[in-house]
Design a protein around this motif. Structure first.
Motif, PDB file in Angstrom:
ATOM      1  N   PHE A  55      25.739   0.383 -27.487  1.00 24.65           N
ATOM      2  CA  PHE A  55      24.215  -0.070 -26.961  1.00 24.65           C
ATOM      3  C   PHE A  55      23.788  -1.377 -27.656  1.00 24.65           C
ATOM      4  N   LEU A  56      23.266  -1.941 -26.767  1.00 21.89           N
ATOM      5  CA  LEU A  56      22.485  -3.332 -27.127  1.00 21.89           C
ATOM      6  C   LEU A  56      20.939  -3.285 -26.674  1.00 21.89           C
ATOM      7  N   ASN A  57      19.870  -3.638 -27.249  1.00 19.66           N
ATOM      8  CA  ASN A  57      18.637  -3.601 -26.777  1.00 19.66           C
ATOM      9  C   ASN A  57      18.537  -5.224 -26.254  1.00 19.66           C
ATOM     10  N   ASP A  58      17.503  -5.183 -25.383  1.00 20.62           N
ATOM     11  CA  ASP A  58      17.101  -6.369 -24.611  1.00 20.62           C
ATOM     12  C   ASP A  58      17.210  -7.667 -25.592  1.00 20.62           C
ATOM     13  N   GLN A  59      16.682  -7.586 -26.635  1.00 18.65           N
ATOM     14  CA  GLN A  59      16.621  -8.555 -27.669  1.00 18.65           C
ATOM     15  C   GLN A  59      18.015  -9.031 -28.298  1.00 18.65           C
ATOM     16  N   ALA A  60      18.887  -8.105 -28.344  1.00 24.57           N
ATOM     17  CA  ALA A  60      20.282  -8.329 -28.823  1.00 24.57           C
ATOM     18  C   ALA A  60      20.848  -9.209 -27.530  1.00 24.57           C
ATOM     19  N   CYS A  61      20.694  -8.888 -26.381  1.00 28.68           N
ATOM     20  CA  CYS A  61      21.272  -9.394 -25.176  1.00 28.68           C
ATOM     21  C   CYS A  61      20.905 -10.901 -25.076  1.00 28.68           C
ATOM     22  N   LYS A  62      19.393 -11.079 -25.420  1.00 24.23           N
ATOM     23  CA  LYS A  62      18.927 -12.263 -25.144  1.00 24.23           C
ATOM     24  C   LYS A  62      19.655 -13.133 -26.342  1.00 24.23           C
ATOM     25  N   PHE A  63      19.696 -12.691 -27.490  1.00 27.07           N
ATOM     26  CA  PHE A  63      20.240 -13.562 -28.592  1.00 27.07           C
ATOM     27  C   PHE A  63      21.685 -13.960 -28.305  1.00 27.07           C
ATOM     28  N   TRP A  64      22.481 -13.142 -27.743  1.00 29.13           N
ATOM     29  CA  TRP A  64      23.704 -13.573 -27.366  1.00 29.13           C
ATOM     30  C   TRP A  64      23.874 -14.084 -26.144  1.00 29.13           C
ATOM     31  N   GLY A  65      22.904 -14.198 -25.300  1.00 34.87           N
ATOM     32  CA  GLY A  65      23.069 -15.026 -23.948  1.00 34.87           C
ATOM     33  C   GLY A  65      23.648 -14.064 -22.969  1.00 34.87           C
ATOM     34  N   LYS A  66      24.012 -12.792 -23.096  1.00 38.51           N
ATOM     35  CA  LYS A  66      24.610 -12.223 -21.945  1.00 38.51           C
ATOM     36  C   LYS A  66      23.935 -10.563 -21.783  1.00 38.51           C
ATOM     37  N   SER A  67      24.351 -10.297 -20.652  1.00 35.21           N
ATOM     38  CA  SER A  67      23.740  -8.899 -20.244  1.00 35.21           C
ATOM     39  C   SER A  67      24.547  -7.814 -20.967  1.00 35.21           C
ATOM     40  N   SER A  68      23.902  -6.534 -21.112  1.00 42.41           N
ATOM     41  CA  SER A  68      24.465  -5.535 -21.882  1.00 42.41           C
ATOM     42  C   SER A  68      25.834  -5.131 -21.051  1.00 42.41           C
ATOM     43  N   GLU A  69      26.062  -5.348 -19.836  1.00 38.29           N
ATOM     44  CA  GLU A  69      27.228  -4.908 -19.073  1.00 38.29           C
ATOM     45  C   GLU A  69      28.157  -5.555 -19.409  1.00 38.29           C
ATOM     46  N   GLU A  70      28.102  -6.948 -19.884  1.00 38.91           N
ATOM     47  CA  GLU A  70      29.073  -8.144 -20.318  1.00 38.91           C
ATOM     48  C   GLU A  70      29.535  -7.469 -21.782  1.00 38.91           C
ATOM     49  N   LEU A  71      28.391  -7.091 -22.660  1.00 37.34           N
ATOM     50  CA  LEU A  71      28.898  -6.907 -23.896  1.00 37.34           C
ATOM     51  C   LEU A  71      29.136  -5.652 -24.316  1.00 37.34           C
ATOM     52  N   LEU A  72      28.718  -4.650 -23.517  1.00 38.03           N
ATOM     53  CA  LEU A  72      29.139  -3.211 -23.588  1.00 38.03           C
ATOM     54  C   LEU A  72      30.713  -3.026 -23.796  1.00 38.03           C
ATOM     55  N   GLY A  73      31.281  -2.298 -24.816  1.00 39.10           N
ATOM     56  CA  GLY A  73      32.818  -2.198 -24.752  1.00 39.10           C
ATOM     57  C   GLY A  73      33.474  -3.194 -25.365  1.00 39.10           C
ATOM     58  N   SER A  74      32.875  -4.431 -25.618  1.00 37.82           N
ATOM     59  CA  SER A  74      33.514  -5.445 -26.354  1.00 37.82           C
ATOM     60  C   SER A  74      33.266  -5.560 -27.911  1.00 37.82           C
ATOM     61  N   SER A  75      33.971  -6.069 -28.530  1.00 37.96           N
ATOM     62  CA  SER A  75      34.097  -5.949 -30.339  1.00 37.96           C
ATOM     63  C   SER A  75      33.076  -6.932 -30.698  1.00 37.96           C
ATOM     64  N   PHE A  76      32.074  -6.245 -31.431  1.00 40.27           N
ATOM     65  CA  PHE A  76      31.003  -6.969 -32.162  1.00 40.27           C
ATOM     66  C   PHE A  76      31.462  -8.090 -32.911  1.00 40.27           C
ATOM     67  N   ALA A  77      32.664  -7.824 -33.639  1.00 41.65           N
ATOM     68  CA  ALA A  77      33.267  -8.986 -34.395  1.00 41.65           C
ATOM     69  C   ALA A  77      33.555 -10.208 -33.571  1.00 41.65           C
ATOM     70  N   ASP A  78      33.900 -10.122 -32.374  1.00 44.88           N
ATOM     71  CA  ASP A  78      34.027 -11.045 -31.494  1.00 44.88           C
ATOM     72  C   ASP A  78      32.712 -12.165 -31.528  1.00 44.88           C
ATOM     73  N   TYR A  79      31.591 -11.796 -31.824  1.00 41.09           N
ATOM     74  CA  TYR A  79      30.331 -12.443 -31.699  1.00 41.09           C
ATOM     75  C   TYR A  79      29.700 -12.847 -33.038  1.00 41.09           C
ATOM     76  N   LEU A  80      30.640 -12.702 -33.992  1.00 45.08           N
ATOM     77  CA  LEU A  80      29.899 -12.974 -35.529  1.00 45.08           C
ATOM     78  C   LEU A  80      30.444 -14.423 -35.893  1.00 45.08           C
ATOM     79  N   HIS A  81      29.677 -15.085 -36.600  1.00 44.36           N
ATOM     80  CA  HIS A  81      29.727 -16.421 -36.799  1.00 44.36           C
ATOM     81  C   HIS A  81      31.127 -16.150 -38.062  1.00 44.36           C
ATOM     82  N   PRO A  82      32.057 -17.240 -37.950  1.00 44.92           N
ATOM     83  CA  PRO A  82      33.189 -17.064 -38.939  1.00 44.92           C
ATOM     84  C   PRO A  82      32.775 -17.027 -40.166  1.00 44.92           C
ATOM     85  N   ASP A  83      31.752 -17.659 -40.722  1.00 43.63           N
ATOM     86  CA  ASP A  83      31.376 -17.534 -42.239  1.00 43.63           C
ATOM     87  C   ASP A  83      31.174 -16.173 -42.631  1.00 43.63           C
ATOM     88  N   ASP A  84      30.666 -15.203 -41.645  1.00 39.99           N
ATOM     89  CA  ASP A  84      30.071 -14.262 -41.907  1.00 39.99           C
ATOM     90  C   ASP A  84      30.971 -12.973 -41.324  1.00 39.99           C
TER      91      ASP A  84
END
Length: 178
Positions: free
Chosen positions: A132-161
């Motif tokens: 699940f991602l709310n609208d603010q999360a989708c806006k932050f990552w610049g993708k729709s929930s359909e694009e993000l759902l099922g993908s690994s959250f780790a792929d969207y982390l900054h390498p330092d974090d």
């Protein structure tokens, strides 16, 4: 109709004799008006393709109550390949349909509530994939929930974090198991 199980009485309120002997009343006549075309098309296609059918639709009971039913059926063919009869069974699925509707409403309410905040709200499964991602999360990552759902959250982390965030997430998952 040549045979109807007595269970139809408990589902629809109609007696078996009414459905078999009354020529103005047939099983098709108790199908909810808005569902008749869908049921007809489903069965016609199955007969044409010589396949079984499964469908869900509403019936109008003798007392006017509307129930959801699941039907599974098949055509019986003679040795010339002509339809001899249609056999099927129905199951009252009204409780399940009501529960599905309530769940759908709850999900919409949850989404609405999470979108009222300016915060990023997400849910991650135990494999680290977004559920699940709310609208603010989708806006932050610049993708729709359909694009993000099922993908690994780790792929969207900054390498330092990445390392620290994954470790913290795994720790939270482990703590819910106890």
């Amino acid at each position: 109709m040549i045979f109807v199980s007595s269970i139809i009485e408990s589902i629809s309120g109609y007696k078996v004799e009414e459905l078999i002997e009354n020529h103005s009343l047939s099983y098709a006549s108790i199908i909810y008006q808005e569902d008749k075309e869908k049921v007809s098309k489903t069965i016609s296609k199955a007969v044409r393709e010589k396949k079984n059918w499964e469908t869900e639709y509403r019936v109008v009971c003798k007392n006017g109550k509307i129930l959801w039913v699941y039907e599974k059926g098949q055509a019986v063919y003679d040795n010339l390949g002509e339809v001899q009869s249609l056999n099927g069974f129905i199951l009252d699925i009204t409780e399940r349909k009501v529960a599905e509707e309530e769940l759908s409403k709850a999900k919409k309410d949850y989404r609405s509530i999470t979108n009222l905040t300016g915060d990023i709200i997400v849910q991650v499964d135990k494999e680290g994939k977004w559920m699940f991602l709310n609208d603010q999360a989708c806006k932050f990552w610049g993708k729709s929930s359909e694009e993000l759902l099922g993908s690994s959250f780790a792929d969207y982390l900054h390498p330092d974090d990445s390392k620290q965030t994954i470790a913290a997430t795994l720790g939270m998952i482990e703590s819910t198991k106890t």
